[in-house]
Design a protein around this motif. Structure first.
Motif, PDB file in Angstrom:
ATOM      1  N   MET A  82      -9.061   1.009   8.137  1.00 35.36           N
ATOM      2  CA  MET A  82      -8.764  -0.393   7.854  1.00 35.36           C
ATOM      3  C   MET A  82      -7.883  -0.511   6.612  1.00 35.36           C
ATOM      4  O   MET A  82      -6.943  -1.319   6.577  1.00 35.36           O
ATOM      5  CB  MET A  82     -10.078  -1.168   7.657  1.00 35.36           C
ATOM      6  N   ILE A  83      -8.169   0.306   5.595  1.00 40.26           N
ATOM      7  CA  ILE A  83      -7.352   0.249   4.381  1.00 40.26           C
ATOM      8  C   ILE A  83      -5.945   0.768   4.667  1.00 40.26           C
ATOM      9  O   ILE A  83      -4.956   0.217   4.172  1.00 40.26           O
ATOM     10  CB  ILE A  83      -8.014   1.063   3.261  1.00 40.26           C
ATOM     11  N   PHE A  84      -5.852   1.840   5.463  1.00 35.87           N
ATOM     12  CA  PHE A  84      -4.531   2.356   5.829  1.00 35.87           C
ATOM     13  C   PHE A  84      -3.673   1.269   6.472  1.00 35.87           C
ATOM     14  O   PHE A  84      -2.481   1.155   6.202  1.00 35.87           O
ATOM     15  CB  PHE A  84      -4.678   3.538   6.787  1.00 35.87           C
ATOM     16  N   GLN A  85      -4.304   0.486   7.331  1.00 36.15           N
ATOM     17  CA  GLN A  85      -3.562  -0.589   7.986  1.00 36.15           C
ATOM     18  C   GLN A  85      -3.122  -1.638   6.975  1.00 36.15           C
ATOM     19  O   GLN A  85      -2.007  -2.159   7.033  1.00 36.15           O
ATOM     20  CB  GLN A  85      -4.429  -1.219   9.081  1.00 36.15           C
ATOM     21  N   MET A  86      -3.991  -1.957   6.015  1.00 33.85           N
ATOM     22  CA  MET A  86      -3.645  -2.957   5.016  1.00 33.85           C
ATOM     23  C   MET A  86      -2.534  -2.467   4.078  1.00 33.85           C
ATOM     24  O   MET A  86      -1.793  -3.272   3.519  1.00 33.85           O
ATOM     25  CB  MET A  86      -4.884  -3.315   4.177  1.00 33.85           C
ATOM     26  N   CYS A  87      -2.436  -1.139   3.895  1.00 35.39           N
ATOM     27  CA  CYS A  87      -1.379  -0.621   3.021  1.00 35.39           C
ATOM     28  C   CYS A  87       0.015  -0.959   3.546  1.00 35.39           C
ATOM     29  O   CYS A  87       0.981  -0.965   2.776  1.00 35.39           O
ATOM     30  CB  CYS A  87      -1.526   0.899   2.882  1.00 35.39           C
ATOM     31  N   GLN A  88       0.123  -1.200   4.827  1.00 33.81           N
ATOM     32  CA  GLN A  88       1.408  -1.542   5.427  1.00 33.81           C
ATOM     33  C   GLN A  88       1.440  -2.996   5.865  1.00 33.81           C
ATOM     34  O   GLN A  88       2.198  -3.367   6.763  1.00 33.81           O
ATOM     35  CB  GLN A  88       1.676  -0.615   6.613  1.00 33.81           C
ATOM     36  N   ASP A  89       0.619  -3.822   5.217  1.00 31.93           N
ATOM     37  CA  ASP A  89       0.583  -5.248   5.526  1.00 31.93           C
ATOM     38  C   ASP A  89       1.923  -5.893   5.147  1.00 31.93           C
ATOM     39  O   ASP A  89       2.652  -5.402   4.271  1.00 31.93           O
ATOM     40  CB  ASP A  89      -0.558  -5.919   4.757  1.00 31.93           C
ATOM     41  N   SER A  90       2.218  -7.009   5.780  1.00 31.61           N
ATOM     42  CA  SER A  90       3.479  -7.699   5.506  1.00 31.61           C
ATOM     43  C   SER A  90       3.474  -8.397   4.156  1.00 31.61           C
ATOM     44  O   SER A  90       4.531  -8.701   3.602  1.00 31.61           O
ATOM     45  CB  SER A  90       3.761  -8.723   6.614  1.00 31.61           C
ATOM     46  N   GLU A  91       2.293  -8.690   3.601  1.00 29.61           N
ATOM     47  CA  GLU A  91       2.191  -9.387   2.326  1.00 29.61           C
ATOM     48  C   GLU A  91       1.977  -8.390   1.191  1.00 29.61           C
ATOM     49  O   GLU A  91       1.113  -7.521   1.266  1.00 29.61           O
ATOM     50  CB  GLU A  91       1.032 -10.390   2.350  1.00 29.61           C
ATOM     51  N   GLU A  92       2.776  -8.530   0.137  1.00 32.14           N
ATOM     52  CA  GLU A  92       2.711  -7.592  -0.976  1.00 32.14           C
ATOM     53  C   GLU A  92       1.365  -7.633  -1.678  1.00 32.14           C
ATOM     54  O   GLU A  92       0.826  -6.596  -2.079  1.00 32.14           O
ATOM     55  CB  GLU A  92       3.836  -7.896  -1.967  1.00 32.14           C
ATOM     56  N   ASN A  93       0.786  -8.822  -1.849  1.00 29.32           N
ATOM     57  CA  ASN A  93      -0.499  -8.925  -2.543  1.00 29.32           C
ATOM     58  C   ASN A  93      -1.594  -8.204  -1.777  1.00 29.32           C
ATOM     59  O   ASN A  93      -2.487  -7.599  -2.378  1.00 29.32           O
ATOM     60  CB  ASN A  93      -0.875 -10.401  -2.732  1.00 29.32           C
ATOM     61  N   VAL A  94      -1.539  -8.254  -0.439  1.00 30.54           N
ATOM     62  CA  VAL A  94      -2.512  -7.517   0.368  1.00 30.54           C
ATOM     63  C   VAL A  94      -2.333  -6.018   0.156  1.00 30.54           C
ATOM     64  O   VAL A  94      -3.305  -5.266   0.037  1.00 30.54           O
ATOM     65  CB  VAL A  94      -2.351  -7.888   1.853  1.00 30.54           C
ATOM     66  N   GLN A  95      -1.101  -5.579   0.101  1.00 30.36           N
ATOM     67  CA  GLN A  95      -0.832  -4.166  -0.141  1.00 30.36           C
ATOM     68  C   GLN A  95      -1.376  -3.722  -1.496  1.00 30.36           C
ATOM     69  O   GLN A  95      -1.964  -2.647  -1.627  1.00 30.36           O
ATOM     70  CB  GLN A  95       0.675  -3.900  -0.066  1.00 30.36           C
ATOM     71  N   LYS A  96      -1.201  -4.568  -2.510  1.00 32.34           N
ATOM     72  CA  LYS A  96      -1.709  -4.229  -3.837  1.00 32.34           C
ATOM     73  C   LYS A  96      -3.222  -4.016  -3.805  1.00 32.34           C
ATOM     74  O   LYS A  96      -3.741  -3.030  -4.325  1.00 32.34           O
ATOM     75  CB  LYS A  96      -1.354  -5.330  -4.840  1.00 32.34           C
ATOM     76  N   GLN A  97      -3.923  -4.952  -3.175  1.00 35.02           N
ATOM     77  CA  GLN A  97      -5.377  -4.837  -3.126  1.00 35.02           C
ATOM     78  C   GLN A  97      -5.806  -3.659  -2.265  1.00 35.02           C
ATOM     79  O   GLN A  97      -6.811  -3.001  -2.547  1.00 35.02           O
ATOM     80  CB  GLN A  97      -5.985  -6.138  -2.595  1.00 35.02           C
ATOM     81  N   ALA A  98      -5.055  -3.359  -1.204  1.00 40.69           N
ATOM     82  CA  ALA A  98      -5.397  -2.226  -0.351  1.00 40.69           C
ATOM     83  C   ALA A  98      -5.272  -0.922  -1.115  1.00 40.69           C
ATOM     84  O   ALA A  98      -6.132  -0.037  -1.015  1.00 40.69           O
ATOM     85  CB  ALA A  98      -4.493  -2.218   0.882  1.00 40.69           C
ATOM     86  N   PHE A  99      -4.217  -0.776  -1.891  1.00 42.81           N
ATOM     87  CA  PHE A  99      -4.056   0.457  -2.670  1.00 42.81           C
ATOM     88  C   PHE A  99      -5.113   0.540  -3.770  1.00 42.81           C
ATOM     89  O   PHE A  99      -5.568   1.637  -4.118  1.00 42.81           O
ATOM     90  CB  PHE A  99      -2.648   0.534  -3.256  1.00 42.81           C
TER      91      PHE A  99
END
Length: 1478
Positions: free
Chosen positions: A499-516
């Motif tokens: 699930m986190i791997f998928q969020m790392c490539q999310d379209s929204e930058e803020n989601v990517q930040k939280q995923a990493f």
């Protein structure tokens, strides 16, 4: 306060308390500036002198600690008073430049601060000038002549009365309080209190507020002199609250806030408690009319918050109505957001500071429901990061509740709410569900661990949400779960990471930040999931290329965490990762990217430590050059992490780091010597006003102070980054000294000077680092300047000792931080340990007394902690943390005592110990003290019994009671140390424990149980060994003790006990010939010595001692006795059940020869054979010297997908090539890849290649075991698996176990009897009590149905041709890791070979016994013949054959009787007939 001043003040207070009456006399302001003469006199004489002493660069004096003490809501009130800015107003930075232009800062005679404050019409200009004046008065007040001081006092009184702006009044009140701090004790300002009285009794509400504001400032700095009049001051404030306007009420409440910390006497507390109902009624009235009086309403709520933060119970019985009302206000949507925030702050403070009273005052369920309702209010999705919407107020309150209250009061209702709203159609409501989980995790971690599947399902819903902020909040919640729910979360990591791997490539930058961010926390536990490393590295590579610096920072941190977690498994990625990270080391400008550079610098060092120097040597050298160049950049975080990289390099390179020492040491010394910069002053003056400023003031400092006064910014005194840099640099100096050894000689003196200075630094982290570095520096000094005389030190080393010990002892006696004192004690003990008592003689007594002071709870740091206790029924918010610090401190003090015992001669140490320490340590062993302190104390007692047993004379009965109690403790550490102390005390002082010996041994015995923790059992074994060696064991129980020791072996964790244990066994084995009653222990001794071979942590000297003992036993007891042991009942080794090696040593040797082969040479060709018909072909030819061909032929079909498993297993060093004719698989091994590896890594890779057969044939079974260990197994039908000898066995997967069935077939030979006997004994041995962690075994006898349902083609297992079935039950714990799964799969695959090997070995043993018996009979026959004939000798030679046949017949007849009536009996009868004929 002088009597005259007290009288004046008392009369002023009496007048001010009765505000309803007219003043006795008209009040005339002492306004110096209002009279022409006074004004002329002031500006002709006073102002130039004032400006002279307060001139110089404008700024803020550096305070040692503290922060500007204005509460957030008070700042908001001040901002409201300041009014709104107009568009043409300049910001504070621009305004400061304007002030500087109007007031010439180069010529002191033209500076007109006071006049400027009075005449300026711009509020911000006056504020900045007032800030400058306040700061300079604090620096220079005592230097002014008395007549000028009097002029300034009057001028300030006038200015504050004329000022309308609250923030400027606050600054001027601060200036008055600064002056009063000096003048009141000296009785040189008698006009102050009458002037205050005039303000309080004035009909002008504004002047009353001025008086209250000055009172607040005076209380902050002069509380000691104001406390005798606290009752009267309280009356003044209450009178203002009753009749005042809203601004006056605000000022009165601020004065009450300043007064509240000093309300500690019982009469004062009761007086204030009696006023709480009036305060509550007033607050309710203000809140009801909050639209008109919002500032006053907020101040009233803040007043209750301050009362809750005070140590005294100021609210008393009114806590319940206050909390009920504030909760109602917070929940009311009719109130403004500011009022609701202030109300909920009261609730948070009550829960945090008074959790028990809070839970009794309000139903926790009601509070949780209220804050959850706040969390779902709209507005959160549109709020900026610095805004606090009501929804965020709700989650903050829930966070406070989760941290303060027990889980049962918070978690069920909050989680139920989150589950209910996660599917809401409103995005902000779904956001609230994820936010609720996020704030619950830290405080309710224990409860959430029990509900992890449900919570993860809720978070997964959030991660799939359509709204990006909901997904980001869910990712943040997942990161919190990974951080606080260890180790339980690791079992669900495979569910969470995709699930986190998928969020790392999310379209929204803020989601990517939280995923990493979430990814970083999982990376720290990656060692349990090495197969997740490849997909993780793909995501991190994406993160390094991201446009956001924050994402890059998280990716770099995750890389470092991954490397630290998996160690050498990171090696395949090091060559790709390190060049990418080194690119960051060339960045020099952008601040955000400089943070990335700092993180990359840190990550390079961590990766280097993880994979080893051989892998990173070239990369590391280049990175060190770039890192040292980066020290020129003015960035504290970068310098801090550069020191960390240099430390890692020094620890890896050892002597090779010496060329880097000059630059590294200089960088560390520069960091330690740098200026800390300006820090904002606290409300209390920390230093003497005569002292010089610690640094020049800057424009930024003045602006920051002004913003704090306006409520737009908080300023703190601590520059954390600089402190972290100094701590890193100080630690680095110690490591450089330790690794540089004699080469560090040129840097010893400057480093010593630096460390001594850092030992007095204001932050304990830096002091602790300095203390820890001093023993390392001494080690380098001793290496550089060795002493020619044994037992003495050189003059250079003596100099280091004499400079270091006073610093350490001063810290132990005066430092107020427990971690720093603990570090100082440890360092002092290390200095003594490294030298001798003679070198430290002048400091030994001071060290002993310092340790005694800590053990008695009398150290300064312990007194400071006692003085800060909270008064909520003994409950403190940081009680757990303080308990840990106290235990660490006590442990450090206790470790000093054994060092003293080891270094001082007994006649000197014993009286010193008995005078200072013995009574204290016996007291600390009592049950009233925490577990960890008692454990440390017992450990120290055990060490004393080894080095100075005389010091414990007379304590036998007391210590026996303590040891017996701790041996039964629930804490493993206590049991472990108690066992150690039991052994050393009984061996060192047996006469002290005569009557207690039997109870002690009885209490020690349960620690030998197989279910006991390894470290505890090891110490129990060591204790028994010491008791036996000392001759303290009673003869009646000596055999049982030896048997207990042998049965509990081998040692598992504490290999320091090996010397005592095997020393005792060797001594016992060597003396058996002279001790006939102990001969029956011979089999146990042989068994113990045999087990030692498999132990990894045994020193070589002990192994040689055991080998010598065995040789002696063989020489004295005879080979037939020295090897006597029951083959079947011998206890199997715990770690290795199998005898078949995992890799082929001949194959490994050939590959190693090829790797070491000189250029242009080749090893040639080799054909190797292995059990089970397996063949190897190895080719290394000159035309392809860079590669080696490894081919394998098994004689059976390869398992499905095994080729893919082989390719994945050897991808870093080999590839699959075309098969050689007659072979099943061929690997092309890259010798260049092997040569690039370090020695250890190369050896591991060669062993992996030599285990090709294991990888090839155990792949299907290994996959089943991994699924079982990871909780992914599913029930299924029985499957056929191929054994290594071509025999099939069966596995049946289950959800929680894997059942393995081995058929045992008749071969028609004598081995069938031995095979059945072996299996029976194997099952009995595996199921014995001390092997409960092993797989359970069962045996199906001939004629019984098999334990599982098998395919029709394999039903012959249950027919009359079989001996039965052996079944093993494999549980998840047996395959929890990849290494365990590999081992178990190989053990199962080679089980038939293991069984046949043991049967063959037993046959050899049996035949050798028969031959010896035959030889004995032949000798007897030869003795009976006087003249033997050749024929007789010929008959005698045939005797062994007849004897052997007779023995076989007897053995078969015995087995036949046990199997009477079974199908096996018929086959045995046939075999008996054949033997009888022969």
């Amino acid at each position: 306060m002088a009597p005259a001043a007290q009288s004046s003040f008392s009369s002023a207070l009496a007048a001010a308390t009765d505000l309803g009456k007219p003043p006795a006399r008209s009040y005339r302001k002492p306004c110096i500036l209002h009279t022409a003469g006074g004004q002329h006199q002031f500006f002709q004489r006073g102002l130039p002198l004032l400006l002279l002493v307060i001139g110089g660069s404008i700024g803020i004096s550096v305070a040692l600690q503290g922060k500007f003490d204005l509460k957030e809501q008070q700042q908001q009130t001040s901002q409201v008073r300041a009014g709104q800015k107009t568009p043409d107003q300049l910001n504070l930075e621009q305004q400061l430049q304007k002030v500087r232009r109007q007031i010439d800062i180069e010529k002191y005679e033209n500076k007109k601060l006071l006049q400027f404050i009075q005449s300026s019409t711009t509020e911000q200009e006056r504020l900045l000038a007032a800030t400058m004046m306040r700061q300079k008065l604090k620096q220079h007040w005592r230097k002014l002549p008395p007549q000028d001081q009097a002029v300034i006092k009057g001028a300030l009184q006038t200015l504050i009365q004329q000022e309308a702006l609250t923030s400027i009044q606050t600054m001027e009140a601060e200036a008055i309080s600064i002056i009063a701090q000096t003048e009141i004790p000296a009785e040189t300002w008698p006009e102050l209190f009458p002037w205050l009285n005039g303000c309080w009794t004035s009909p002008d509400a504004r002047l009353k507020a001025v008086g209250l504001r000055v009172l607040s400032a005076l209380l902050d700095r002069n509380a000691m002199h104001m406390m005798p009049h606290l009752q009267s001051l309280l009356g003044v404030c209450v009178a203002m609250l009753r009749e005042g306007t809203p601004p006056l009420k605000v000022a009165a409440m601020e004065a009450l806030v300043a007064m509240s910390p000093y309300v500690v006497k019982e009469e004062h507390v009761k007086a204030l408690q009696a006023l709480i109902p009036q305060f509550l009624a007033m607050a309710q009235s203000l809140v009801a009319d909050a639209a008109a009086e919002e500032a006053a309403a907020i101040a009233a709520l803040n007043l209750f918050q301050e009362f809750l933060e005070c140590p005294s119970p100021l609210l008393g019985k009114q806590l319940t109505p206050v909390l009920a009302w504030t909760l109602e206000v917070g929940a009311s949507q009719q109130q403004s957001a500011d009022v609701r925030r202030a109300a909920m702050q009261v609730v948070e403070t009550a829960a945090t500071n008074k959790p028990k009273q809070f839970a009794r005052s309000l139903p926790p369920a009601r509070v949780v429901q209220t804050v959850c309702a706040l969390a779902v209010e709209p507005g959160i999705l549109d709020a900026e990061d610095d805004e606090v919407p009501i929804a965020r107020v709700g989650t903050q309150a829930l966070d406070a509740l989760a941290l303060a209250l027990p889980n049962k009061h918070v978690l069920p209702d909050a989680l139920a709410c989150a589950h209910q709203i996660i599917h809401s159609p409103e995005a902000h409501v779904r956001f609230a569900a994820c936010a609720i989980v996020h704030v619950l995790v830290e405080g309710c971690a224990d409860g959430i661990k029990e509900r992890l599947p449900d919570v993860l399902q809720l978070v997964a819903e959030g991660l799939k949400d359509a709204h990006p902020k909901v997904r980001a909040q869910a990712a943040e919640a997942l990161g919190e779960l990974a951080e606080h729910c260890q180790p339980e979360i690791n079992a669900h990591a495979r569910q969470a990471l995709p699930m986190i791997f998928q969020m790392c490539q999310d379209s929204e930058e803020n989601v990517q930040k939280q995923a990493f961010y979430a990814l970083v926390t999982f990376c720290e536990t990656l060692e349990e999931m090495p197969d997740m490393l490849p997909p993780l590295m793909e995501r991190l590579a994406f993160g390094l290329q991201h446009s956001s610096p924050e994402v890059q920072q998280s990716a770099i941190t995750a890389l470092a965490a991954s490397a630290a977690s998996v160690d050498d498994a990171f090696t395949p990625y090091a060559d790709q990762v390190l060049p990418r990270l080194s690119q960051y080391l060339s960045l020099t400008e952008d601040e955000d990217m400089l943070v990335c550079r700092a993180r990359a610098t840190e990550a390079i060092g961590i990766i280097a430590v993880a994979v080893g120097l051989a892998v990173v040597r070239d990369h590391l050298t280049r990175c060190l050059v770039q890192a040292l160049e980066g020290l020129r950049i003015d960035n504290t975080e970068l310098r801090e992490h550069t020191h960390g990289l240099l430390v890692h390099a020094a620890e890896l390179m050892h002597a090779d780091f010496v060329p880097w020492l000059p630059q590294a040491v200089k960088a560390a010394l520069d960091s330690c010597a740098q200026d800390d910069g300006a820090m904002e002053d606290s409300s209390e003056d920390e230093g003497n006003s005569d002292s010089q400023s610690l640094g020049d003031d800057s424009d930024d400092d003045v602006v920051a102070a002004a913003k704090a006064a306006l409520g737009t910014e908080h300023t703190f005194s601590v520059r954390t980054a600089v402190c972290d840099e100094k701590a890193a640099a100080t630690t680095a100096l110690g490591v450089y000294a330790e690794e540089g050894k004699a080469a560090f000689a040129p840097f010893i003196e400057p480093t010593l000077k630096c460390l001594v200075g850092m030992g007095a630094y204001l932050h304990q982290s830096v002091r602790s680092a300095a203390f820890e570095a001093l023993p390392r520096l001494l080690g380098a000094t001793i290496a550089a300047f060795p002493s020619p005389h044994e037992g003495m030190v050189s003059s250079q080393a003596q100099h280091v000792i004499d400079e270091s010990m006073p610093v350490l002892l001063r810290a132990t006696n005066a430092d107020l931080d427990k971690p720093a004192v603990a570090a100082a004690l440890t360092a002092a003990a290390a200095l003594l340990q490294a030298t001798s008592a003679l070198a430290c003689r002048q400091h030994v007594l001071g060290l002993a007394e310092a340790a005694a002071k800590v053990l008695g709870g009398q150290a300064a740091c312990q007194a400071a902690a006692v003085g800060s206790d909270d008064d909520d029924e003994g409950e403190e918010p940081d009680a757990e943390e303080d308990s840990e610090l106290e235990a660490e401190l006590m442990t450090s003090a206790m470790e000093v005592v054994p060092v003293l015992a080891a270094k001082l001669p007994p006649p000197e140490f014993v009286p010193l110990f008995q005078r200072l320490h013995r009574a204290l340590m016996l007291k600390l062993c009592q049950p009233s003290h925490p577990d960890d302190i008692r454990a440390s104390c017992l450990g120290a007692m055990g060490e004393l019994a080894k080095d100075a047993p005389a010091s414990l004379t007379g304590t036998g009965d007391a210590l026996a009671r303590v040891i017996i109690r701790e041996l039964r403790s629930k804490e493993s550490c206590n049991r472990r140390n108690a066992a150690f102390a039991c052994g050393t005390l009984l061996s060192g002082l047996p006469q002290e424990f005569g009557s207690s010996l039997e109870p002690l041994l009885q209490a020690l015995h349960p620690l030998f149980d197989a279910q006991e923790e390894d470290a505890v059992r090891d110490n129990a074994i060591g204790a028994a060994a010491r008791i036996i060696s000392a001759g303290a064991a009673p003869p009646s129980v000596l055999p049982q003790m030896v048997e207990a020791v042998v049965q509990a072996l081998p040692l598992k964790e504490d290999f320091d006990e090996a010397g005592a244990v095997y020393g005792m066994l060797c001594s016992l084995g060597s003396s058996l010939a002279a001790n006939p009653q102990m001969v029956h222990l011979l089999p146990s001794l042989v068994q113990a010595f045999g087990q030692m071979v498999t132990e990894q942590g045994i020193q070589e000297g002990i192994r040689k001692q055991v080998a010598s003992t065995v040789a002696h036993m063989q020489a004295t007891q005879g080979p037939q006795e020295a090897t006597k042991a029951d083959l079947w009942t011998a206890r199997p080794a715990r770690d290795k059940m199998y005898a078949v090696p995992e890799h082929n040593r001949a194959v490994a040797s050939f590959i190693q020869q090829a790797v070491s082969c000189a250029p242009g040479k080749a090893v040639g060709e080799a054909h190797l054979h292995e059990f089970g018909g397996c063949r190897y072909l190895l080719l290394h030819e000159k035309q392809s010297a860079h590669e080696l061909s490894l081919s394998l032929a098994s004689g059976t079909a390869l398992p499905a997908s095994s080729t893919a498993q082989v390719a994945a297993a050897f991808q870093d060093v080999a590839r699959i090539g075309p098969c050689e004719q007659g072979y099943d698989i061929t690997l092309q091994v890259s010798l260049e890849a092997l040569r690039k590896l370090g020695d250890l890594e190369q050896h591991r890779a060669v062993c992996r290649l030599a285990s090709l057969r294991k990888v090839l044939f155990t792949a299907p079974l290994r996959n089943l075991l991994l699924q079982l260990g990871q909780g992914r197994a599913a029930p299924g039908p029985a499957r056929v698996a191929e054994g290594c000898l071509g025999q099939s066995f069966f596995v049946k997967p289950g959800a929680a176990q894997l059942l393995v069935v081995f058929p045992l077939y008749l071969s028609g030979q004598d081995s069938d009897i031995l095979r059945h006997s072996f299996v029976q004994n194997f099952v009995e041995a595996q199921n014995q009590a001390d092997l409960r962690s092993a797989p359970r075994c069962s045996l199906t006898h001939p004629g019984q149905p098999p334990p599982i349902s098998l395919p029709s083609s394999t039903q012959q297992i249950g027919d009359s041709n079989a001996l039965g079935c052996l079944s093993l039950t494999i549980l998840p714990q047996h395959a929890a890791t990849h290494q365990q799964a590999d081992k178990v799969a190989w053990m199962l695959h080679t089980f038939y070979a293991y069984m046949e090997q043991h049967i063959t070995a037993f046959k050899v043993h049996l035949h050798s016994q028969m031959r010896r018996q035959a030889d004995t009979l032949l000798q007897q026959l030869e003795q009976t013949r006087i003249h033997p004939t050749p024929q007789a000798r010929t008959a005698a030679v045939r005797t062994p054959v007849r004897l052997a046949s007779k023995s076989k017949v007897q053995a078969l007849e015995a087995v036949q009787s046990s199997f009477a009536g079974s199908p096996l009996a018929r086959k045995l009868s046939s075999r008996l007939s054949q033997l009888s004929v022969s």
